[in-house]
Design a protein around this motif. Structure first.
Motif, mmCIF file in Angstrom:
data_model
loop_
_atom_site.group_PDB
_atom_site.id
_atom_site.type_symbol
_atom_site.label_atom_id
_atom_site.label_comp_id
_atom_site.label_asym_id
_atom_site.label_seq_id
_atom_site.Cartn_x
_atom_site.Cartn_y
_atom_site.Cartn_z
ATOM 1 N N SER A 1 19.135 7.902 5.059
ATOM 2 C CA SER A 1 19.382 8.262 3.660
ATOM 3 C C SER A 1 20.807 7.943 3.242
ATOM 4 O O SER A 1 21.085 7.709 2.065
ATOM 5 C CB SER A 1 19.103 9.753 3.447
ATOM 6 N N ARG B 1 13.070 16.648 17.803
ATOM 7 C CA ARG B 1 13.199 16.971 16.376
ATOM 8 C C ARG B 1 14.615 16.691 15.879
ATOM 9 O O ARG B 1 14.816 16.195 14.765
ATOM 10 C CB ARG B 1 12.809 18.424 16.133
ATOM 11 N N SER B 2 15.599 17.010 16.714
ATOM 12 C CA SER B 2 16.983 16.754 16.337
ATOM 13 C C SER B 2 17.230 15.252 16.175
ATOM 14 O O SER B 2 17.917 14.822 15.240
ATOM 15 C CB SER B 2 17.925 17.333 17.401
ATOM 16 N N ASP C 1 14.982 12.993 15.359
ATOM 17 C CA ASP C 1 14.306 12.562 14.140
ATOM 18 C C ASP C 1 15.125 12.923 12.905
ATOM 19 O O ASP C 1 15.244 12.118 11.967
ATOM 20 C CB ASP C 1 12.913 13.198 14.056
ATOM 21 N N ASP C 2 15.674 14.127 12.894
ATOM 22 C CA ASP C 2 16.504 14.539 11.756
ATOM 23 C C ASP C 2 17.731 13.634 11.623
ATOM 24 O O ASP C 2 18.131 13.269 10.510
ATOM 25 C CB ASP C 2 16.948 15.999 11.934
ATOM 26 N N TYR C 3 18.306 13.284 12.763
ATOM 27 C CA TYR C 3 19.469 12.394 12.771
ATOM 28 C C TYR C 3 19.113 11.038 12.163
ATOM 29 O O TYR C 3 19.844 10.489 11.333
ATOM 30 C CB TYR C 3 19.963 12.229 14.203
ATOM 31 N N CYS C 4 17.968 10.498 12.556
ATOM 32 C CA CYS C 4 17.538 9.195 12.028
ATOM 33 C C CYS C 4 17.297 9.271 10.527
ATOM 34 O O CYS C 4 17.696 8.366 9.773
ATOM 35 C CB CYS C 4 16.269 8.735 12.738
ATOM 36 N N GLU C 5 16.659 10.341 10.064
ATOM 37 C CA GLU C 5 16.392 10.486 8.644
ATOM 38 C C GLU C 5 17.687 10.601 7.849
ATOM 39 O O GLU C 5 17.841 9.997 6.787
ATOM 40 C CB GLU C 5 15.511 11.720 8.402
ATOM 41 N N GLN C 6 18.641 11.380 8.360
ATOM 42 C CA GLN C 6 19.905 11.567 7.662
ATOM 43 C C GLN C 6 20.689 10.269 7.578
ATOM 44 O O GLN C 6 21.208 9.901 6.522
ATOM 45 C CB GLN C 6 20.743 12.646 8.378
#
Length: 416
Positions: free
Chosen positions: A74, A63-64, A66-71
């Motif tokens: 963006s 999950r971490s 995935d959040d890194y990739c999304e951030q």
């Protein structure tokens, strides 16, 4: 268990280092940890409190990541980093095999698998699912619209209600292409088989090997499905006790559906008669017209001897070449038995030069062994252990000579 936990921890470490295991997640409890060797050990990995801690660490790191990739995506202005991140987050295959999926483990896995947009293949083989496991998979299929492949091999689905819900989820899924339900315990239950086939009309690949569904009526259901279905191109029907009685039905399906690309019928109860009946739809050497009208696109595996490039009558993606090899093989196979004259009776005289030139451009080594074997068995009505020797006695010159000798010579004078 130590080696499995090592694999799980390795995945976790990679994710913490901002990289994803290549191609997805492979977690299989087997001696060599390779998915295709998972059958070696019959035991499955039992999930205890210690193992659940490692699972939680892994999913937290995922999950971490995935959040890194999304951030980062963006924040990206020029697109270069976004392309890099998309490369990192490639299409994933998750192999979760021979692992006990108890409720507490399912509870932490389900929300992750149900929402992963890049999850394409979910392989849940040999996990001793039970009803709760089937419902766990149904929830994922119903929620994750990005899935393309699901395998439930060797997980019995005993309740017809559970099977109905699973098939309903499959039939409504917008992108699922490949469903493997091998050895799920159908045991000649035609009601269950009917539910599966009705739900599989939009699939490209359906696997139902090892389900003991070899009755003639079940074969008729498969033949109807294959004949009428425009989408399914691949079927795996190994080890289902199909007999020669069913061979004609499969032959009809192969003759009528030229969209099929692969049908695996190995491990069934076909004798030579059944094999020849099925394979004649791919290569009928009784006449040159029959050869041309055969199915040149579908690869059929019907016994272990034709389970390779040399044994297969058709090669995938080589329709015209397949037809040419069959024509040449038919001419070779007819020469020893004196059938060449009948084979050539309907050939127009104007094609004679082309036919002779065509024969001289081919060699025996160009013909797959399985094609040669089938030609001899089909034409001579019995298995020839020495069929290679029979072929080897025919040289290109011999076949050209026999072609000339057996030609209907009065035709030469009809237009004078």
């Amino acid at each position: 268990m130590d080696r499995f936990i090592g694999d799980l921890s390795s995945h976790t470490h990679q994710l913490k280092e901002r990289s994803l295991p290549f191609g997805g997640v492979t977690l299989c409890y087997a001696p060599n940890h390779a998915p295709n060797h998972a059958h070696i050990d019959s035991d499955i990995l039992r999930c205890d409190r210690y193992l659940r801690v490692h699972w939680r660490n892994f999913l937290k790191a995922l999950r971490s990541f995935d959040d890194y990739c999304e951030q980062r995506a963006s924040d990206d202005n020029d697109g270069d980093e976004l392309r890099t991140l998309r490369t990192l987050r490639m299409e994933e295959t998750w192999w979760l095999m021979k692992i006990e999926l108890r409720k507490d483990l399912r509870d932490i896995l389900e929300p992750v698998l149900a929402t992963r947009r890049n999850l394409r293949s979910l392989i849940l083989d040999r996990n001793e699912f039970g009803r709760d496991g089937v419902l766990f998979l149904c929830n994922i299929i119903e929620t994750n619209s990005y899935l393309k492949e699901v395998s439930l091999f060797n997980n019995p689905v005993k309740d017809i209600g559970d099977l109905t819900r699973l098939c309903d989820a499959v039939s409504k899924h917008p992108s699922l292409e490949d469903l493997a339900l091998g050895n799920i315990g159908l045991d000649d239950d035609e009601g269950k088989l009917s539910i599966i086939l009705k739900a599989s009309k939009n699939l490209k690949c359906l696997g139902l090997s090892g389900n003991c569904i070899g009755s003639r009526s079940a074969a008729a259901m498969f033949a109807k499905f294959l004949t009428a279905n425009d989408n399914t191109t691949t079927m795996f029907l190994r080890d289902n006790d199909f007999s020669d009685e069913s061979a004609y039905l499969f032959a009809l399906a192969l003759r009528n559906n030229k969209r099929l690309r692969l049908v695996d019928l190995r491990g069934n109860l076909f004798t030579q008669l059944g094999r020849v009946t099925v394979l004649n739809t791919l290569f009928d050497p009784s006449s040159l017209t029959a050869v041309v009208e055969s199915n040149h696109t579908c690869v059929v595996y019907i016994d272990e001897s034709n389970f390779d490039e040399l044994g297969a009558i058709n090669r995938k993606g080589f329709q015209e070449e397949n037809m040419h090899r069959k024509l040449f093989s038919a001419l070779y196979a007819t020469t020893p038995g004196g059938r060449l004259g009948r084979l050539l009776n309907d050939i127009p005289l104007g094609l004679m030069p082309d036919l002779l030139a065509y024969l001289q451009d081919f060699y025996l080594d160009d013909i797959p062994r399985g094609m040669r074997k089938h030609a001899m068995e089909s034409l001579h009505q019995h298995a020839l252990d020495d069929f290679d020797e029979a072929f080897s006695r025919q040289t290109t010159f011999t076949v050209v000579f026999e072609t000339l000798r057996n030609w209907n010579l009065p035709l030469l004078y009809t237009n004078i």
